[in-house]
Design a protein around this motif. Structure first.
Motif: not given
Length: 128
Positions: A31-43, A49-54
């Protein structure tokens, strides 16, 4: 020959203990990384990872940096549309898959149930 067999027999428990210690990493290590929201689903929400091209550009992507000793940083959006990282702490319970992020004052910032987790993405459900 008996001396060598006796020595090997005595080494086996020691080697087994060393093996267990090497394999018993802190469960929070992945878990010890930088995480950034990429997609929101219904639930669910999907974090990469931060900086991921996706990760698609947006005005604000909630972001969390999980560090050693259960410390973390979380991206906060102020009323002036300014982004800044704030220091906090996190608790993760691997039995319930519940992840709680708190401010330094102890106020809850976020609470998630981790639905699916790999080294590259984390799928969560936001909890109240």
């Amino acid at each position: 020959m008996n001396h060598i067999l006796k020595m090997i027999k005595n080494l086996i428990p020691f080697l087994f203990i060393l093996f267990l210690l090497a394999c018993s990493k802190d469960e929070n290590d992945a878990l010890k990384k930088c995480w950034s929201l990429a997609e929101r689903g219904e639930d669910f929400q999907l974090y990469y990872h931060c900086g991921d091209e996706r990760i698609k550009p947006s005005r604000f992507n909630p972001t969390y940096k999980f560090l050693d000793s259960n410390k973390c940083e979380y991206l906060e959006l102020s009323s002036r549309d300014a982004h800044s990282f704030k220091e906090g702490v996190y608790e993760y319970n691997p039995k319930t898959s519940i992840l709680i992020v708190k401010s330094k004052k102890g106020d809850q910032v976020a609470k998630f149930r981790i639905l699916d987790f790999s080294t590259k993405e984390m799928k969560v459900q936001t909890l109240e």
